[in-house]
Each structure stands twice: as structure tokens, then as C-alpha cells.
Design a protein around this motif. Sequence first.
Motif, PDB file in Angstrom:
ATOM      1  N   ASN A   1       1.008  -1.347  -0.079  1.00  0.00           N
ATOM      2  CA  ASN A   1       0.013   0.055  -0.168  1.00  0.00           C
ATOM      3  C   ASN A   1       0.866   1.228  -0.019  1.00  0.00           C
ATOM      4  OD1 ASN A   1      -1.779   2.025   0.450  1.00  0.00           O
ATOM      5  ND2 ASN A   1      -3.059   0.817   1.947  1.00  0.00           N
ATOM      6  N   GLU A   2       1.789   1.420   0.816  1.00  0.00           N
ATOM      7  CA  GLU A   2       2.731   2.271   0.996  1.00  0.00           C
ATOM      8  C   GLU A   2       3.602   2.686  -0.468  1.00  0.00           C
ATOM      9  OE1 GLU A   2       4.649   5.126   4.244  1.00  0.00           O
ATOM     10  OE2 GLU A   2       2.835   3.551   4.214  1.00  0.00           O
ATOM     11  N   TYR A   3       4.112   1.485  -0.928  1.00  0.00           N
ATOM     12  CA  TYR A   3       4.842   1.618  -2.043  1.00  0.00           C
ATOM     13  C   TYR A   3       3.988   2.201  -3.299  1.00  0.00           C
ATOM     14  CZ  TYR A   3       7.441   0.189  -6.260  1.00  0.00           C
ATOM     15  OH  TYR A   3       7.844   0.038  -7.611  1.00  0.00           O
ATOM     16  N   TYR A   4       2.995   1.439  -3.517  1.00  0.00           N
ATOM     17  CA  TYR A   4       1.985   1.679  -4.764  1.00  0.00           C
ATOM     18  C   TYR A   4       1.270   3.274  -4.675  1.00  0.00           C
ATOM     19  CZ  TYR A   4       3.161  -2.520  -7.097  1.00  0.00           C
ATOM     20  OH  TYR A   4       3.667  -3.804  -7.656  1.00  0.00           O
ATOM     21  N   ASP A   5       0.759   3.567  -3.454  1.00  0.00           N
ATOM     22  CA  ASP A   5       0.255   4.802  -3.115  1.00  0.00           C
ATOM     23  C   ASP A   5       1.311   5.753  -3.359  1.00  0.00           C
ATOM     24  OD1 ASP A   5      -2.063   3.825  -2.592  1.00  0.00           O
ATOM     25  OD2 ASP A   5      -2.159   4.294  -0.570  1.00  0.00           O
ATOM     26  N   PHE A   6       2.517   5.695  -3.002  1.00  0.00           N
ATOM     27  CA  PHE A   6       3.513   6.660  -3.533  1.00  0.00           C
ATOM     28  C   PHE A   6       3.955   6.716  -4.968  1.00  0.00           C
ATOM     29  CE2 PHE A   6       7.987   7.249  -4.351  1.00  0.00           C
ATOM     30  CZ  PHE A   6       8.259   8.602  -4.257  1.00  0.00           C
ATOM     31  N   LYS A   7       3.791   5.636  -5.721  1.00  0.00           N
ATOM     32  CA  LYS A   7       4.287   5.472  -7.050  1.00  0.00           C
ATOM     33  C   LYS A   7       3.059   6.424  -7.854  1.00  0.00           C
ATOM     34  CE  LYS A   7       8.160   3.583  -7.792  1.00  0.00           C
ATOM     35  NZ  LYS A   7       9.253   4.204  -8.293  1.00  0.00           N
ATOM     36  N   ARG A   8       1.719   6.148  -7.245  1.00  0.00           N
ATOM     37  CA  ARG A   8       0.680   6.855  -7.986  1.00  0.00           C
ATOM     38  C   ARG A   8       0.460   8.240  -7.688  1.00  0.00           C
ATOM     39  NH1 ARG A   8      -1.336   1.298  -7.025  1.00  0.00           N
ATOM     40  NH2 ARG A   8      -1.549   0.442  -9.018  1.00  0.00           N
ATOM     41  N   GLY A   9       1.306   8.776  -6.778  1.00  0.00           N
ATOM     42  CA  GLY A   9       1.398  10.079  -6.518  1.00  0.00           C
ATOM     43  C   GLY A   9       0.203  10.645  -5.373  1.00  0.00           C
ATOM     44  N   LEU A  10      -0.313   9.237  -4.675  1.00  0.00           N
ATOM     45  CA  LEU A  10      -1.437   9.551  -3.586  1.00  0.00           C
ATOM     46  C   LEU A  10      -0.985  10.154  -2.079  1.00  0.00           C
ATOM     47  CD1 LEU A  10      -3.519   6.568  -4.572  1.00  0.00           C
ATOM     48  CD2 LEU A  10      -3.818   8.675  -5.514  1.00  0.00           C
ATOM     49  N   ASP A  11       0.383   9.732  -1.827  1.00  0.00           N
ATOM     50  CA  ASP A  11       0.838  10.001  -0.662  1.00  0.00           C
ATOM     51  C   ASP A  11       1.739  11.242  -0.747  1.00  0.00           C
ATOM     52  OD1 ASP A  11      -0.481   8.247   0.672  1.00  0.00           O
ATOM     53  OD2 ASP A  11       1.125   6.828   0.765  1.00  0.00           O
ATOM     54  N   ASN A  12       2.024  12.055   0.309  1.00  0.00           N
ATOM     55  CA  ASN A  12       2.818  13.092   0.477  1.00  0.00           C
ATOM     56  C   ASN A  12       3.099  13.223   2.068  1.00  0.00           C
ATOM     57  OD1 ASN A  12       0.929  15.125   1.821  1.00  0.00           O
ATOM     58  ND2 ASN A  12       0.137  15.069  -0.273  1.00  0.00           N
ATOM     59  N   GLU A  13       3.986  14.336   2.425  1.00  0.00           N
ATOM     60  CA  GLU A  13       4.420  14.296   3.689  1.00  0.00           C
ATOM     61  C   GLU A  13       3.325  14.704   4.667  1.00  0.00           C
ATOM     62  OE1 GLU A  13       8.102  16.441   4.981  1.00  0.00           O
ATOM     63  OE2 GLU A  13       8.717  16.577   2.809  1.00  0.00           O
ATOM     64  N   GLU A  14       2.061  15.239   4.182  1.00  0.00           N
ATOM     65  CA  GLU A  14       1.007  15.723   5.068  1.00  0.00           C
ATOM     66  C   GLU A  14       0.099  14.592   4.953  1.00  0.00           C
ATOM     67  OE1 GLU A  14       2.239  17.938   2.588  1.00  0.00           O
ATOM     68  OE2 GLU A  14       3.437  18.676   4.352  1.00  0.00           O
ATOM     69  N   SER A  15       0.221  13.367   4.302  1.00  0.00           N
ATOM     70  CA  SER A  15      -0.776  12.331   4.114  1.00  0.00           C
ATOM     71  C   SER A  15      -1.017  11.938   5.766  1.00  0.00           C
ATOM     72  CB  SER A  15      -0.170  11.284   3.437  1.00  0.00           C
ATOM     73  OG  SER A  15      -0.423  11.717   2.058  1.00  0.00           O
ATOM     74  N   ILE A  16      -2.340  11.555   5.983  1.00  0.00           N
ATOM     75  CA  ILE A  16      -2.773  11.024   7.307  1.00  0.00           C
ATOM     76  C   ILE A  16      -2.937   9.417   7.213  1.00  0.00           C
ATOM     77  CG2 ILE A  16      -4.355  10.876   9.387  1.00  0.00           C
ATOM     78  CD1 ILE A  16      -2.568  13.466   8.820  1.00  0.00           C
ATOM     79  N   GLY A  17      -2.471   8.801   8.362  1.00  0.00           N
ATOM     80  CA  GLY A  17      -2.323   7.304   8.344  1.00  0.00           C
ATOM     81  C   GLY A  17      -1.740   6.368   7.496  1.00  0.00           C
ATOM     82  N   ILE A  18      -0.619   6.844   7.290  1.00  0.00           N
ATOM     83  CA  ILE A  18       0.556   6.112   6.678  1.00  0.00           C
ATOM     84  C   ILE A  18       1.670   5.987   7.332  1.00  0.00           C
ATOM     85  CG2 ILE A  18      -0.419   7.195   4.193  1.00  0.00           C
ATOM     86  CD1 ILE A  18       2.253   8.706   4.084  1.00  0.00           C
TER      87      ILE A  18
END
Length: 312
Positions: free
Chosen positions: A75-92
Motif C-alpha cells: 500500500n505504501e509503495y503503490y500509493d507513493f508511486k501513484r502520487g497519492l501520498d505526501n508528507e502531510e498524508s494521514i494514516g500512512i
Amino acid sequence: MQTRHHTESAPLLQDTKSNWKVLWQLTRPHTLTAGFVPVLIGTALAIQNNHINGLLFIAMLLASLLIQAATNMFNEYYDFKRGLDNEESIGIGGAIVREGMAPKTVLRLALALYGIATLLGVYICMESSWWLAVIGLICMAIGYLYTGGPFPISSTPFGEIFAGFFMGFLIILISFFIQTGNVSTLSMLVAIPIGILVGLINLSNNIRDLDGDKENGRKTLAILIGRKNAVSLLGIMFGISYLWMIGLTATQTVSPWVLLVFLSVPKAVKATKGFIGKTVPIQMMPAMKATAQTNTIFGFLLSIGLFISYFI
């Protein structure tokens, strides 16, 4: 905290203590009980008629936890690859976007955990049935495809169903089967509310992330039915889980001791109320945490009730 560059050659961290902390957060420990509780319940059910094989229990427990942790890493890897996560993302876990861990390192860690789980699975199959190899591989595939692959399950309205069935309901049946050699009607009936509660962990996550998921083109259940209806659904499904246990007791399918699960009702109420009127993700974190805690406490109390009914 200073931002780190996301290069494939980036070290994990210089400080060993911080290293372990980052790795621990990467597993998203608050979700790991979703892997532990079903194994405990399946084993508690099995003890009613069989002597328990302790090594099989430990192997199943570790395999389930490793698959859950690996799923979180995918989840962590693919959400980052798809540009869904950033430093402000909650719950990661934040290992990539906050700590600078190389994305490929996260992916390799997930695959390594899958490798260990596979070895444990081989031992379990040797001691029970090789048919479990097929089921185990399917569970692992679902764990990967939840966020991996071209059509991630997490982007569809079916995430809650897949999570509840494969990481809740089915794990209980496997844990029961490896101890008894069969799957009973009782084990299936008791597994249903746990499957619901595991699915609700996903629903709470999707309620929290509704706005961001919508912007990224996801079609989660929470998006399709709307935030208000999703919160109502959360409360209704909590209620069904508890009513299910009353039904099992009323029909004398299980001992009244399992009604200990009602001690977890305050957490379910807190989870449901905690989402009402909230739209900012950080404001919904306590409610999401309470949802996961409801599954944990409900599962532990159910196991205790089953153990007490065996010894009395």
C-alpha cells in the motif's frame, strides 16, 4: 523534520534506533490486530473438540501478521508511486515521503515478508493439507492486488468485502482447519461478525480519505454512497455484528459467555460518533483508531468467551 530526497539509493536512516522505529511504523502496527484476532478465534473454536498444536498456531499467527504487514507495505509503495501520498498524508507509515526510504526498499521488504510467510505456509501445509497452499496463495495475491496491479482493489467499491472475507472470515476458517482437519458450520457462523469488523476497518479508512480519493479518481464505497451514508453504514454493520452474537447465543449455537463481546460496544459507539460532522482527515483519526480497536477488543473478548465455555 527535514525533507529527504526519494532516491533509489537512499539509505534507510543513519541512526539504528530510528531505523527500527521507521520500519515498525511502516508495518502500520494499528492494523496488525486484524491479522492476529482471526487466528486466535479460529484456534479458540478448535480447542472445543481438539488438542491444539502449538507450533501450527504460532506458524499461522506469524504468517497472518507477515501478510498483513506486507500488504501495508505494498500500500505504501503503490500509493507513493501513484502520487497519492505526501508528507502531510494521514494514516500512512511515512517511510518514503517523510523518512526518505527508497521506494524499492519498501517493495523488497514486502516481498521478503511474503517469502517468509510462504515458508511458514509450506510447514502448515505439511502438517495439515496441501489444498491450503492454493488458498494461501490466493490470500497473498489479494494482499498484493489490493493496491498493486493495474486495477487495485482499494480503488473499487469492493475493498471492504475483499478485506473482510480474505483477512477476517477466511483466516478464522484456515486457523480452525489446520487444528481440526475440517471446517464446521459453527466456525463459519462465528467468523461472520469478525469478517464484518475487519471490513469496517477499511470502510473507516475510506471515510477518512474520501475527499483525497475522489480527487484521485478512486471509486470506493464511501465515495459512491457519500460520507453521511458511509458513516450510517458503519454504525449499522457494527450493530449487525453484535446482534449476530445474540442470535448465536439465543439459538444455543454458542455459550452465553461470548456475550462478553458487548464490553466492546463503547468503542463501536465512539468510532461511529467520531465520524459524524467531520471532514478533515486528522479529525477522523480517533474514530478510525476506535474502529480498529473495536475489532481487537471484540475479537479478544470473543476468544475469552470461547475459552471459558471450554473450561467450564
